[in-house]
Design a protein around this motif. Structure first.
Motif, PDB file in Angstrom:
ATOM      1  N   MET A   1      24.133 -61.956  -9.837  1.00 52.51           N
ATOM      2  CA  MET A   1      23.790 -62.247  -8.441  1.00 52.51           C
ATOM      3  C   MET A   1      22.951 -63.520  -8.407  1.00 52.51           C
ATOM      4  SD  MET A   1      22.232 -59.527  -5.791  1.00 52.51           S
ATOM      5  CE  MET A   1      20.873 -59.189  -6.881  1.00 52.51           C
ATOM      6  N   GLY A   2      23.529 -64.610  -7.962  1.00 47.94           N
ATOM      7  CA  GLY A   2      22.824 -65.880  -7.980  1.00 47.94           C
ATOM      8  C   GLY A   2      22.080 -66.133  -6.705  1.00 47.94           C
ATOM      9  N   ALA A   3      21.140 -67.092  -6.772  1.00 49.68           N
ATOM     10  CA  ALA A   3      20.377 -67.469  -5.587  1.00 49.68           C
ATOM     11  C   ALA A   3      21.075 -68.618  -4.911  1.00 49.68           C
ATOM     12  CB  ALA A   3      18.963 -67.854  -5.980  1.00 49.68           C
ATOM     13  N   GLY A   4      21.086 -68.606  -3.609  1.00 47.15           N
ATOM     14  CA  GLY A   4      21.746 -69.672  -2.868  1.00 47.15           C
ATOM     15  C   GLY A   4      21.412 -69.586  -1.408  1.00 47.15           C
ATOM     16  N   VAL A   5      22.145 -70.311  -0.627  1.00 49.97           N
ATOM     17  CA  VAL A   5      21.907 -70.303   0.809  1.00 49.97           C
ATOM     18  C   VAL A   5      22.423 -69.011   1.392  1.00 49.97           C
ATOM     19  CG1 VAL A   5      21.997 -72.785   0.980  1.00 49.97           C
ATOM     20  CG2 VAL A   5      24.098 -71.503   1.216  1.00 49.97           C
ATOM     21  N   ALA A   6      22.160 -68.839   2.687  1.00 50.21           N
ATOM     22  CA  ALA A   6      22.602 -67.622   3.360  1.00 50.21           C
ATOM     23  C   ALA A   6      24.099 -67.461   3.191  1.00 50.21           C
ATOM     24  CB  ALA A   6      22.219 -67.680   4.825  1.00 50.21           C
ATOM     25  N   VAL A 335      13.471 -57.264  -3.960  1.00 50.23           N
ATOM     26  CA  VAL A 335      12.337 -58.149  -3.677  1.00 50.23           C
ATOM     27  C   VAL A 335      12.359 -59.322  -4.655  1.00 50.23           C
ATOM     28  CG1 VAL A 335       9.835 -58.330  -3.472  1.00 50.23           C
ATOM     29  CG2 VAL A 335      11.001 -56.221  -2.786  1.00 50.23           C
ATOM     30  N   THR A 336      12.358 -60.519  -4.108  1.00 48.91           N
ATOM     31  CA  THR A 336      12.402 -61.757  -4.894  1.00 48.91           C
ATOM     32  C   THR A 336      11.025 -62.405  -4.894  1.00 48.91           C
ATOM     33  OG1 THR A 336      14.708 -62.094  -4.266  1.00 48.91           O
ATOM     34  CG2 THR A 336      13.516 -64.006  -5.125  1.00 48.91           C
ATOM     35  N   SER A 346      15.403 -68.435  -0.556  1.00 52.94           N
ATOM     36  CA  SER A 346      16.832 -68.457  -0.815  1.00 52.94           C
ATOM     37  C   SER A 346      17.302 -67.030  -1.028  1.00 52.94           C
ATOM     38  CB  SER A 346      17.135 -69.311  -2.050  1.00 52.94           C
ATOM     39  OG  SER A 346      18.516 -69.366  -2.311  1.00 52.94           O
ATOM     40  N   ARG A 347      18.141 -66.547  -0.136  1.00 57.57           N
ATOM     41  CA  ARG A 347      18.601 -65.170  -0.228  1.00 57.57           C
ATOM     42  C   ARG A 347      19.648 -65.006  -1.325  1.00 57.57           C
ATOM     43  NH1 ARG A 347      16.533 -61.926   3.239  1.00 57.57           N
ATOM     44  NH2 ARG A 347      15.671 -62.660   5.227  1.00 57.57           N
ATOM     45  N   PRO A 348      19.730 -63.797  -1.916  1.00 54.94           N
ATOM     46  CA  PRO A 348      20.769 -63.543  -2.918  1.00 54.94           C
ATOM     47  C   PRO A 348      22.152 -63.778  -2.322  1.00 54.94           C
ATOM     48  CG  PRO A 348      19.157 -61.764  -2.887  1.00 54.94           C
ATOM     49  CD  PRO A 348      18.854 -62.640  -1.713  1.00 54.94           C
ATOM     50  N   GLY A 375      13.291 -62.290 -12.691  1.00 53.35           N
ATOM     51  CA  GLY A 375      14.347 -61.664 -11.906  1.00 53.35           C
ATOM     52  C   GLY A 375      13.820 -60.883 -10.729  1.00 53.35           C
ATOM     53  N   ASP A 376      14.747 -60.426  -9.890  1.00 54.24           N
ATOM     54  CA  ASP A 376      14.383 -59.625  -8.727  1.00 54.24           C
ATOM     55  C   ASP A 376      13.948 -58.235  -9.166  1.00 54.24           C
ATOM     56  OD1 ASP A 376      15.209 -61.793  -7.237  1.00 54.24           O
ATOM     57  OD2 ASP A 376      17.218 -60.998  -6.884  1.00 54.24           O
TER      58      ASP A 376
END
Length: 557
Positions: A1-6, A335-336, A346-348, A375-376
């Motif tokens: 699960m990467g971090a990125g834009v919405a 929770v990030t 930056s949401r997952p 990590g989250d």
């Protein structure tokens, strides 16, 4: 699960309209913030609502800033609309206990009312001002000097501004009587002096009509009337109209993001949207077999969490009919961690995320495996929205297993009411003056709803409203605190309100006992000796009754 834009794969089709859980009756915070869109206070008033962790700012204008400067309602509506519906915007923080879409719709409605007013004012500006530009510039210069002087705290300076306006008016009359020009230019000069004044009277009637409308809406919202926002631009006028479709998609994205199950921990600022952590209780003991020579039955952190979740649903029930807990919202959170001073989140994203929601299997994997290192992290949250949306109480539970030690941590978070600035109703504009005969006594007299300076300000701004960035550059704008969420940006601490503080503190004990009882039950079922867990639980049950909230996220190291 990467971090990125919405999540860009969000489905904007209408689909089934599911009511938001627990949204009924939670209108106080929503309407209080929505009322800011209709206010006519000075924009700097909103700086009083800044709290310890989230602070908005007002950027000054570049040219003739005071005459182009927006008021609170104009600046708030513009800032919220751009931040929450603008293209390419950053992710938003959830606004618990309220409906942010309602606030945005009222901002759109307020902007629509002002646009209609500005269309009329623009026509007045062109007919009575732009055609007679020399006279207009002279009158604007006088009003700008008067407005600048009026900002001074010295009463003599303020009186000097009024004297200046009267003196210029007398000179204008003298100029009309003793005109130094003849023919066409003589009559044009006379018109250049008179036309802006006529335009001012015309503009004043337009401004007063709109001001009354805006104040009525402001009052209705704070009176609990539930005044609906009228947003004509959200209704397509033709099948090919793209602006209305973009607005609909923006509102749909806003509602979907509000329901996201990912949150952000910003160090001492706590979990954004839930408030700072005021208490923390940890139960940590070794996993020892209940019977010598036998092994513990294998189980995972998710098994404990699932048992706790089932028992938390019983919180609203009790042996006595005393009211007690209302039905809470119970959710699994991802929770990030972010920096204390991070300006964006930056949401997952990816295959494990659907419409801003992290899927259950991904949450389960995080709960079981991501307990140490980067990590989250997983938290089980039980949340109450109280006081008509003004108080948000959240208890977060996490279960970790390192080597042979199982740790159950329960933390309390509380978000207080929105600042009192947003709950004040409009008051009549008055002035205290001395009585005519008994000059040693004073009386209060009503002032016009829209004074002369305000009419000039609105008339001058009106022609530029077709392109708001110009007004932002000329008069300044409201800068919202980042990462931005409507609810936490202007929230007070609940500890100043006795009953709110009592509600937050009373929540901890029953939740802690239910969590421990559910966890110990799972341990027993899997052959774990629970004697030490029980003793530790009893100790924490006594400690949790300490009535003092603390800044548990601030470590004195």
């Amino acid at each position: 699960m990467g971090a990125g834009v919405a999540d860009e794969g969000f489905d904007f089709s209408p689909g089934a309209q599911v009511p938001l859980a627990g949204a009924a009756g939670q209108t106080a915070a929503t309407y209080a913030l929505a009322s800011a869109a209709y206010r006519d206070n000075d924009v700097d008033e909103i700086l009083k609502a800044n709290n310890e962790w989230h602070q908005s700012a007002v950027t000054p204008g570049r040219a003739w800033g005071t005459i182009f400067a927006p008021n609170l309602g104009e600046a708030f509506s513009r800032a919220v609309q751009v931040r929450m519906l603008g293209g390419g915007r950053n992710p938003l923080i959830q606004s618990f206990g309220m409906d942010p879409q309602v606030v945005v719709e009222h901002c759109l409605a307020a902007n629509h009312i002002r646009k209609e007013r500005d269309s009329w004012l623009t026509a007045v500006f062109v007919l009575c001002g732009l055609i007679f530009l020399p006279g207009l510039l002279v009158w604007l210069l006088v009003f700008q000097i008067r407005r600048t002087i009026a900002k001074a705290t010295d009463k003599r300076a303020s009186a000097l501004g009024t004297t200046l306006l009267v003196a210029v008016g007398a000179l204008a009359v003298l100029f009309l009587l003793k005109m130094p020009f003849d023919g066409f230019w003589g009559w044009y000069a006379r018109a250049a002096v008179v036309a802006p004044v006529v335009g001012w009277f015309w503009a004043k009637r337009i401004c007063e009509r709109t001001a009354r409308d805006l104040r009525e809406r402001w009052t209705a919202l704070l009176s609990g009337g539930g005044l609906g926002a009228k947003v004509p631009e959200a209704v397509p006028g033709s099948p090919g109209e793209s602006a209305a479709e973009r607005l609909r998609q923006g509102l749909a994205r806003l509602s979907a993001e509000q329901q996201s199950n990912s949150a952000f921990y910003a160090g001492p600022k706590g979990i954004l949207g839930m408030g700072t952590r005021w208490g923390s209780w940890q139960l940590a003991e070794d996993l020892v077999p209940a019977e010598a020579g036998k092994e513990i039955h294998p189980f995972r952190s998710w098994d404990v969490i699932r048992s706790i979740q089932d028992q938390l649903r019983m919180l609203e029930r009790g042996p006595l009919n005393t009211g007690g807990f209302p039905k809470p919202s119970i959710r699994n959170w991802v929770v990030t961690p972010i920096g204390e001073n991070a300006k964006s989140v930056s949401r997952p994203s990816g295959t494990d995320v659907d419409a801003y929601q992290v899927k259950t299997h991904a949450i389960q994997e995080i709960c079981n495996k991501q307990q140490f290192g980067s990590g989250d992290r997983h938290y089980l949250g039980v949340q109450w929205t109280l006081w008509d949306g003004q108080l948000i109480i959240t208890m977060m539970i996490t279960v970790t297993v390192l080597h042979e030690t199982l740790r159950i941590e329960v933390t309390g978070h509380a978000l207080g009411p929105v600042h009192s600035l947003f709950t004040t109703k409009p008051a009549a504009k008055t002035k205290t003056v001395s009585k005519t005969v008994r000059f040693w006594e004073t009386k209060s007299v009503n002032l016009p709803l829209v004074d002369s300076d305000e009419v000039v300000r609105l008339a001058v701004r009106a022609p530029f409203t077709w392109y708001p960035p110009i007004l932002d550059w000329l008069g300044g704008k409201l800068v919202l605190p980042e990462p931005f969420g409507l609810r936490h940006a202007w929230a007070d601490q609940p500890w100043r309100h006795r009953f709110m503080a009592d509600d937050a503190l009373r929540t901890a004990t029953p939740v802690l006992r239910v969590v421990h009882a559910a966890a110990i039950k799972v341990l027993k079922e899997n052959g774990v000796d629970t004697e030490k867990f029980g003793a530790r639980s009893a100790f924490l049950s006594s400690a949790v009754q300490d009535p003092t909230p603390r800044k548990a996220d601030v470590y004195d190291a």
